[in-house]
Design a protein around this motif. Structure first.
Motif, PDB file in Angstrom:
ATOM      1  N   GLY A  56       0.824  -1.208   0.000  1.00 25.91           N
ATOM      2  CA  GLY A  56       0.000   0.000   0.000  1.00 25.91           C
ATOM      3  C   GLY A  56       0.852   1.248   0.000  1.00 25.91           C
ATOM      4  O   GLY A  56       2.065   1.194   0.235  1.00 25.91           O
ATOM      5  N   SER A  57       0.218   2.375  -0.260  1.00 26.54           N
ATOM      6  CA  SER A  57       0.881   3.674  -0.215  1.00 26.54           C
ATOM      7  C   SER A  57       0.049   4.588   0.664  1.00 26.54           C
ATOM      8  O   SER A  57      -1.191   4.540   0.623  1.00 26.54           O
ATOM      9  CB  SER A  57       0.992   4.278  -1.615  1.00 26.54           C
ATOM     10  N   VAL A  58       0.744   5.408   1.449  1.00 36.13           N
ATOM     11  CA  VAL A  58       0.065   6.356   2.330  1.00 36.13           C
ATOM     12  C   VAL A  58       0.494   7.750   1.888  1.00 36.13           C
ATOM     13  O   VAL A  58       1.651   8.138   2.076  1.00 36.13           O
ATOM     14  CB  VAL A  58       0.445   6.130   3.813  1.00 36.13           C
ATOM     15  N   LEU A  59      -0.437   8.480   1.259  1.00 35.17           N
ATOM     16  CA  LEU A  59      -0.131   9.797   0.693  1.00 35.17           C
ATOM     17  C   LEU A  59      -0.784  10.870   1.551  1.00 35.17           C
ATOM     18  O   LEU A  59      -1.994  10.833   1.801  1.00 35.17           O
ATOM     19  CB  LEU A  59      -0.669   9.865  -0.743  1.00 35.17           C
ATOM     20  N   TYR A  60       0.033  11.837   1.979  1.00 41.37           N
ATOM     21  CA  TYR A  60      -0.386  12.868   2.936  1.00 41.37           C
ATOM     22  C   TYR A  60      -0.285  14.232   2.251  1.00 41.37           C
ATOM     23  O   TYR A  60       0.775  14.577   1.721  1.00 41.37           O
ATOM     24  CB  TYR A  60       0.535  12.780   4.152  1.00 41.37           C
ATOM     25  N   ALA A  61      -1.377  14.995   2.249  1.00 39.37           N
ATOM     26  CA  ALA A  61      -1.417  16.279   1.541  1.00 39.37           C
ATOM     27  C   ALA A  61      -0.841  17.395   2.410  1.00 39.37           C
ATOM     28  O   ALA A  61      -1.383  17.707   3.466  1.00 39.37           O
ATOM     29  CB  ALA A  61      -2.857  16.609   1.153  1.00 39.37           C
ATOM     30  N   ARG A  62       0.245  18.000   1.948  1.00 38.65           N
ATOM     31  CA  ARG A  62       0.884  19.124   2.672  1.00 38.65           C
ATOM     32  C   ARG A  62       0.419  20.458   2.094  1.00 38.65           C
ATOM     33  O   ARG A  62       0.200  21.403   2.816  1.00 38.65           O
ATOM     34  CB  ARG A  62       2.397  19.035   2.550  1.00 38.65           C
ATOM     35  N   GLU A  63       0.322  20.537   0.764  1.00 35.53           N
ATOM     36  CA  GLU A  63      -0.107  21.791   0.131  1.00 35.53           C
ATOM     37  C   GLU A  63      -0.929  21.409  -1.093  1.00 35.53           C
ATOM     38  O   GLU A  63      -0.458  20.632  -1.926  1.00 35.53           O
ATOM     39  CB  GLU A  63       1.145  22.573  -0.285  1.00 35.53           C
ATOM     40  N   VAL A  64      -2.153  21.922  -1.178  1.00 33.50           N
ATOM     41  CA  VAL A  64      -3.021  21.496  -2.283  1.00 33.50           C
ATOM     42  C   VAL A  64      -3.457  22.706  -3.108  1.00 33.50           C
ATOM     43  O   VAL A  64      -3.556  23.822  -2.581  1.00 33.50           O
ATOM     44  CB  VAL A  64      -4.279  20.741  -1.771  1.00 33.50           C
ATOM     45  N   PRO A  65      -3.702  22.498  -4.405  1.00 35.61           N
ATOM     46  CA  PRO A  65      -4.170  23.611  -5.227  1.00 35.61           C
ATOM     47  C   PRO A  65      -5.589  24.033  -4.813  1.00 35.61           C
ATOM     48  O   PRO A  65      -6.315  23.262  -4.181  1.00 35.61           O
ATOM     49  CB  PRO A  65      -4.166  23.031  -6.643  1.00 35.61           C
ATOM     50  N   GLU A  66      -5.941  25.237  -5.176  1.00 36.67           N
ATOM     51  CA  GLU A  66      -7.271  25.753  -4.832  1.00 36.67           C
ATOM     52  C   GLU A  66      -8.359  24.896  -5.482  1.00 36.67           C
ATOM     53  O   GLU A  66      -9.418  24.666  -4.918  1.00 36.67           O
ATOM     54  CB  GLU A  66      -7.355  27.186  -5.362  1.00 36.67           C
ATOM     55  N   TYR A  67      -8.089  24.461  -6.691  1.00 41.73           N
ATOM     56  CA  TYR A  67      -9.006  23.535  -7.378  1.00 41.73           C
ATOM     57  C   TYR A  67      -8.152  22.558  -8.168  1.00 41.73           C
ATOM     58  O   TYR A  67      -6.991  22.840  -8.485  1.00 41.73           O
ATOM     59  CB  TYR A  67      -9.958  24.289  -8.329  1.00 41.73           C
ATOM     60  N   GLY A  68      -8.710  21.394  -8.478  1.00 41.29           N
ATOM     61  CA  GLY A  68      -7.983  20.383  -9.250  1.00 41.29           C
ATOM     62  C   GLY A  68      -7.013  19.586  -8.394  1.00 41.29           C
ATOM     63  O   GLY A  68      -6.945  19.756  -7.173  1.00 41.29           O
TER      64      GLY A  68
END
Ligand code: SIN
Length: 281
Positions: free
Chosen positions: A113-125
């Motif tokens: 498995g992979s564990v992906l953690y969002a640090r900085e995300v775009p406003e959309y998309g």
């Protein structure tokens, strides 16, 4: 399926569930980890929101499910080689993980498995899509299932990390090695049996599968391309909208995923750890 320590809510008919009622920074005990594992096996991909993890906590969470892999072609973070930073800068056009695939299937022991953690995300998309490969297998005709059940396919990192990798030169934010070493091939069954669920699923994808064993690429292409298209039919998929602090934990044994590259001009930064799996059977 009932859970005592967490809440699990499905987000689509095919796969995917949001897990709530848990702060992953608080070192979940073995009961909670057992239920998270159960939720993963049952739903193929699970999502957590509003988490705040240091790199050490992210690594520690991943290790509860197995050894962590060090990526062969993508440099890990300076003090945390187990974490790859999946990053796209506003001036870049190519993204990492764009296109349907299952992580590191070019290894003899691909990722559990992979564990992906969002640090900085775009406003959309910048959403990620997932496709259920049990459904991909189960919806084939009995004749094709029988035929594929006897076959093996070759996987290689060549298309992504080889010396002629498509678009390699456009990716600058991540430190990726393009090398002859990525041209090695390994064979896996076309239909694999998940060791925890006991169910059969399709295990070929456009990212790393190159051909059927004992066949040329040209001979393999028509059936492989049919399977690639079939495997990601909309009714087999779900789509996750990221927020800062979201986590997706997917089961590479029975899921393909695709990072949608629709946020040019914006920055997206994710941290990924990848958990070692077993040799597919
Ligand atoms: C990956 O394939 O690991 C990247 C997925 C993503 O960035 O959404």
């Amino acid at each position: 399926m009932t859970y005592r320590t967490i809440s699990v809510n499905k987000i689509s008919g095919a796969l995917g569930a949001e897990v709530s009622g848990i702060d992953l920074a608080q070192e979940p005990d073995d009961n909670v980890i057992g239920e998270i594992r159960k939720a993963l096996v049952e739903n193929c991909v699970i999502f957590f929101r509003g988490q705040r993890l240091t790199p050490e906590q992210h690594i520690a969470f991943g290790r509860r499910f197995g050894e962590l892999q060090i990526h062969d072609f993508v440099d890990g973070m300076n003090r945390h080689p187990e974490i790859i930073e999946v990053r796209k800068e506003p001036d870049e056009m190519r993204n990492f993980g764009g296109g349907w695939h299952s992580d590191v299937s070019y290894l003899e022991r691909p990722a559990l498995g992979s564990v992906l953690y969002a640090r900085e995300v775009p406003e959309y998309g910048g959403d990620t899509m997932f496709a259920n490969q049990y459904l991909a297998y189960e919806t084939l005709s009995e004749g094709l299932k029988d035929m594929l059940g006897e076959m093996r396919a070759m996987h290689s990192a060549r298309k992504s990390y080889g010396v002629n990798a498509v678009g390699g030169q456009f990716k600058r934010a991540m430190n990726i090695r393009y090398t002859e070493e990525a041209h090695a091939e390994v064979d896996h069954p076309v239909v694999r049996t998940h060791v925890e669920s006991g169910r059969k699923c399709l295990y070929v994808h456009g990212g790393f599968t190159t051909r059927f064993q004992d066949m040329t690429e040209e001979e393999s292409a028509p059936l492989l391309h049919y399977l690639y298209r079939h495997a990601v039919r909309p009714e087999f998929t779900c789509r996750f909208r990221w927020e800062k602090g979201s986590i997706a934990f997917w089961d590479n044994r029975c899921v393909q995923h695709n990072a949608i590259n629709d946020y040019h001009g914006q920055r997206r930064v994710m941290h990924r750890v990848t958990i070692e799996g077993e040799r597919p059977v």
